[in-house]
Design a protein around this motif. Structure first.
Motif, PDB file in Angstrom:
ATOM      1  N   ASP A   1      -5.966  -7.375  -6.007  1.00 13.59           N
ATOM      2  CA  ASP A   1      -5.448  -8.666  -5.549  1.00 13.59           C
ATOM      3  C   ASP A   1      -4.043  -8.624  -4.963  1.00 13.59           C
ATOM      4  O   ASP A   1      -3.479  -9.676  -4.651  1.00 13.59           O
ATOM      5  CB  ASP A   1      -5.462  -9.675  -6.700  1.00 13.59           C
ATOM      6  CG  ASP A   1      -6.866 -10.116  -7.061  1.00 13.59           C
ATOM      7  OD1 ASP A   1      -7.736 -10.079  -6.178  1.00 13.59           O
ATOM      8  OD2 ASP A   1      -7.088 -10.481  -8.227  1.00 13.59           O
ATOM      9  N   LEU A   2      -3.446  -7.441  -4.847  1.00  8.48           N
ATOM     10  CA  LEU A   2      -2.072  -7.305  -4.359  1.00  8.48           C
ATOM     11  C   LEU A   2      -1.101  -8.133  -5.205  1.00  8.48           C
ATOM     12  O   LEU A   2      -0.157  -8.738  -4.685  1.00  8.48           O
ATOM     13  CB  LEU A   2      -1.967  -7.702  -2.879  1.00  8.48           C
ATOM     14  CG  LEU A   2      -2.819  -6.900  -1.893  1.00  8.48           C
ATOM     15  CD1 LEU A   2      -2.628  -7.430  -0.479  1.00  8.48           C
ATOM     16  CD2 LEU A   2      -2.512  -5.421  -1.941  1.00  8.48           C
TER      17      LEU A   2
ATOM     18  N   ILE B   1       0.864  -1.184   0.000  1.00  8.68           N
ATOM     19  CA  ILE B   1       0.000   0.000   0.000  1.00  8.68           C
ATOM     20  C   ILE B   1       0.897   1.228   0.000  1.00  8.68           C
ATOM     21  O   ILE B   1       2.048   1.172   0.443  1.00  8.68           O
ATOM     22  CB  ILE B   1      -0.952   0.036   1.217  1.00  8.68           C
ATOM     23  CG1 ILE B   1      -0.169   0.044   2.531  1.00  8.68           C
ATOM     24  CG2 ILE B   1      -1.933  -1.125   1.163  1.00  8.68           C
ATOM     25  CD1 ILE B   1      -1.035   0.219   3.763  1.00  8.68           C
TER      26      ILE B   1
ATOM     27  N   GLN C   1      -7.331   1.828   1.838  1.00  2.90           N
ATOM     28  CA  GLN C   1      -7.987   0.544   1.656  1.00  2.90           C
ATOM     29  C   GLN C   1      -7.618  -0.009   0.284  1.00  2.90           C
ATOM     30  O   GLN C   1      -7.944   0.597  -0.742  1.00  2.90           O
ATOM     31  CB  GLN C   1      -9.503   0.691   1.753  1.00  2.90           C
ATOM     32  CG  GLN C   1     -10.277  -0.594   1.537  1.00  2.90           C
ATOM     33  CD  GLN C   1      -9.999  -1.610   2.625  1.00  2.90           C
ATOM     34  OE1 GLN C   1     -10.284  -1.355   3.786  1.00  2.90           O
ATOM     35  NE2 GLN C   1      -9.451  -2.748   2.255  1.00  2.90           N
ATOM     36  N   ALA C   2      -6.892  -1.128   0.240  1.00 12.75           N
ATOM     37  CA  ALA C   2      -6.513  -1.746  -1.028  1.00 12.75           C
ATOM     38  C   ALA C   2      -7.715  -2.472  -1.623  1.00 12.75           C
ATOM     39  O   ALA C   2      -8.400  -3.231  -0.934  1.00 12.75           O
ATOM     40  CB  ALA C   2      -5.353  -2.716  -0.818  1.00 12.75           C
ATOM     41  N   LEU C   3      -7.958  -2.253  -2.919  1.00 16.51           N
ATOM     42  CA  LEU C   3      -9.109  -2.837  -3.607  1.00 16.51           C
ATOM     43  C   LEU C   3      -8.667  -3.608  -4.853  1.00 16.51           C
ATOM     44  O   LEU C   3      -9.243  -3.462  -5.930  1.00 16.51           O
ATOM     45  CB  LEU C   3     -10.125  -1.742  -3.989  1.00 16.51           C
ATOM     46  CG  LEU C   3     -10.779  -1.000  -2.810  1.00 16.51           C
ATOM     47  CD1 LEU C   3     -11.651   0.134  -3.321  1.00 16.51           C
ATOM     48  CD2 LEU C   3     -11.605  -1.962  -1.965  1.00 16.51           C
TER      49      LEU C   3
ATOM     50  N   PRO D   1      -2.779  -1.663  -9.476  1.00 14.98           N
ATOM     51  CA  PRO D   1      -3.082  -1.216  -8.104  1.00 14.98           C
ATOM     52  C   PRO D   1      -4.279  -0.258  -8.079  1.00 14.98           C
ATOM     53  O   PRO D   1      -4.404   0.618  -8.937  1.00 14.98           O
ATOM     54  CB  PRO D   1      -1.801  -0.502  -7.674  1.00 14.98           C
ATOM     55  CG  PRO D   1      -1.172  -0.054  -8.960  1.00 14.98           C
ATOM     56  CD  PRO D   1      -1.490  -1.132  -9.953  1.00 14.98           C
TER      57      PRO D   1
ATOM     58  N   TYR E   1      -6.665   1.807  -4.978  1.00 17.44           N
ATOM     59  CA  TYR E   1      -6.808   2.086  -3.551  1.00 17.44           C
ATOM     60  C   TYR E   1      -7.904   3.117  -3.301  1.00 17.44           C
ATOM     61  O   TYR E   1      -8.078   4.043  -4.094  1.00 17.44           O
ATOM     62  CB  TYR E   1      -5.501   2.637  -2.963  1.00 17.44           C
ATOM     63  CG  TYR E   1      -4.294   1.768  -3.178  1.00 17.44           C
ATOM     64  CD1 TYR E   1      -4.002   0.720  -2.313  1.00 17.44           C
ATOM     65  CD2 TYR E   1      -3.435   1.995  -4.253  1.00 17.44           C
ATOM     66  CE1 TYR E   1      -2.876  -0.074  -2.514  1.00 17.44           C
ATOM     67  CE2 TYR E   1      -2.316   1.207  -4.463  1.00 17.44           C
ATOM     68  CZ  TYR E   1      -2.042   0.172  -3.591  1.00 17.44           C
ATOM     69  OH  TYR E   1      -0.934  -0.616  -3.798  1.00 17.44           O
TER      70      TYR E   1
ATOM     71  N   TYR F   1      -5.773  -4.859   5.046  1.00 17.67           N
ATOM     72  CA  TYR F   1      -6.192  -6.008   4.247  1.00 17.67           C
ATOM     73  C   TYR F   1      -6.599  -5.491   2.877  1.00 17.67           C
ATOM     74  O   TYR F   1      -6.737  -4.283   2.657  1.00 17.67           O
ATOM     75  CB  TYR F   1      -7.358  -6.757   4.901  1.00 17.67           C
ATOM     76  CG  TYR F   1      -8.624  -5.938   5.013  1.00 17.67           C
ATOM     77  CD1 TYR F   1      -9.599  -5.998   4.016  1.00 17.67           C
ATOM     78  CD2 TYR F   1      -8.835  -5.093   6.094  1.00 17.67           C
ATOM     79  CE1 TYR F   1     -10.747  -5.219   4.103  1.00 17.67           C
ATOM     80  CE2 TYR F   1      -9.973  -4.328   6.196  1.00 17.67           C
ATOM     81  CZ  TYR F   1     -10.937  -4.393   5.190  1.00 17.67           C
ATOM     82  OH  TYR F   1     -12.058  -3.620   5.272  1.00 17.67           O
ATOM     83  N   SER F   2      -6.754  -6.395   1.945  1.00 18.74           N
ATOM     84  CA  SER F   2      -7.197  -6.039   0.604  1.00 18.74           C
ATOM     85  C   SER F   2      -8.449  -6.832   0.269  1.00 18.74           C
ATOM     86  O   SER F   2      -8.649  -7.943   0.760  1.00 18.74           O
ATOM     87  CB  SER F   2      -6.104  -6.348  -0.425  1.00 18.74           C
ATOM     88  OG  SER F   2      -6.543  -6.019  -1.732  1.00 18.74           O
TER      89      SER F   2
ATOM     90  N   TYR G   1     -10.125 -13.253   2.613  1.00 19.51           N
ATOM     91  CA  TYR G   1      -9.184 -12.163   2.803  1.00 19.51           C
ATOM     92  C   TYR G   1      -8.433 -12.317   4.115  1.00 19.51           C
ATOM     93  O   TYR G   1      -8.919 -12.921   5.062  1.00 19.51           O
ATOM     94  CB  TYR G   1      -9.924 -10.825   2.733  1.00 19.51           C
ATOM     95  CG  TYR G   1     -10.633 -10.655   1.422  1.00 19.51           C
ATOM     96  CD1 TYR G   1      -9.909 -10.371   0.272  1.00 19.51           C
ATOM     97  CD2 TYR G   1     -12.009 -10.840   1.318  1.00 19.51           C
ATOM     98  CE1 TYR G   1     -10.538 -10.245  -0.945  1.00 19.51           C
ATOM     99  CE2 TYR G   1     -12.641 -10.717   0.094  1.00 19.51           C
ATOM    100  CZ  TYR G   1     -11.903 -10.421  -1.038  1.00 19.51           C
ATOM    101  OH  TYR G   1     -12.525 -10.314  -2.243  1.00 19.51           O
TER     102      TYR G   1
END
Length: 287
Positions: free
Chosen positions: A86-87, A38, A82-84, A115, A117, A252-253, A226
């Motif tokens: 799949d990383l 992130i 907030q990660a949105l 990416p 966010y 978390y993502s 998750y």
């Protein structure tokens, strides 16, 4: 400078995304430029500064010969991320004159793939004039300088989503944390958590089916859930250009249309933790 927590009354919500990204960890080298999953708070402050039009090299030299950069006045802004996606990370190799090396080197770099966010920002009352300018520009999708997803080869897109006004923090401590999560059911906490204050968390996620391979006859699917991620050296402040302050954070993502949130927090002894309500039983934590 210490800022009273009740000086944070408004939250700006924006989405940022790119095809690629890399937030290089400062201790990595050409053998492997590692990326944070992130954006560091320092990168988010840099984005705010670019939109406001701060010059990169605007500083004053202090009596002890250190430099105080103008951007440092923005570090009291609180953020949450907030990660949105799949990383996903892919390692790439390229040739470069890295650092002071006289010869071309093979540089290995971790790159984030697609990416995306959601970012929450809260200006203290002392920076209300900066907040007004920033809000006007993000609502008009304007910026003074180009925005990047970490490195300057990865252009960043952004979109204004929401503005929450007149908020008051709900202060959790050891005396009320159980009542908050057990008596008030279905509390949802989003964003990034300061792990110096948190002992333990419970992450709720709704299991969904994701198609990973499709044919004319059938789809092959997997169950998606998750997990909590912890960064132990998350940069929150940069000073004298080369020095950083770090804290451990939890995050978390999730996919944009799925459901996941922190459903319970346990605080360390004698800690206080502020949450801001952005919807019915929906709370955001800020750093």
């Amino acid at each position: 400078m210490a800022i009273e927590m009740n000086n944070y009354k408004n939250i700006i919500e924006i989405d940022i995304w790119s095809s690629f990204g890399c937030f290089t960890k400062p201790f990595s080298n050409t053998g492997g430029l590692l990326t944070y999953l992130i954006p560091p708070k320092t990168s988010i402050i840099g984005m705010i500064a670019a939109i406001l039009g701060y010059e990169f090299d605007d500083y004053e030299e202090l009596e002890d010969k250190t430099r105080k950069y103008k951007i440092e006045e923005l570090y009291d802004i609180k953020v949450s991320i907030q990660a949105l996606f799949d990383l996903k990370i892919k390692r790439v190799t390229f040739n470069s004159h890295y650092g002071n090396e006289p010869h071309m080197l093979n540089v290995h770099e971790d790159v984030l793939i697609n990416p995306f966010y959601k970012v929450y920002l809260s200006f203290p009352s002392e920076l209300k004039d900066k907040e007004k300018i920033f809000l006007e520009r993000v609502m008009a999708n304007e910026t003074v300088y180009n925005l990047y997803m970490g490195r300057n080869e990865f252009f960043m897109n952004y979109e204004f989503k929401n503005y929450f006004e007149g908020l008051k923090p709900y202060v959790l401590d050891n005396s009320n944390e159980n009542d908050f999560f057990e008596d008030k059911k279905d509390q949802k906490v989003y964003g990034t958590l300061d792990k110096t204050k948190i002992n333990n968390v419970k992450l709720f996620s709704k299991i969904t089916e994701t198609t990973i391979f499709g044919t004319l006859k059938q789809d092959i699917k997997k169950l998606a859930s998750y997990y909590e991620y912890i960064i132990r050296d998350y940069p929150v402040k940069r000073y004298n250009f080369v020095n950083f302050n770090y804290i451990p954070v939890s995050f978390y993502s999730m996919h944009q249309n799925d459901t996941a949130y922190f459903s319970k927090l346990s605080l360390n002894e004698n800690e206080k933790f502020e949450l801001y309500e952005i919807g019915e039983n929906e709370w955001i934590s800020l750093i």
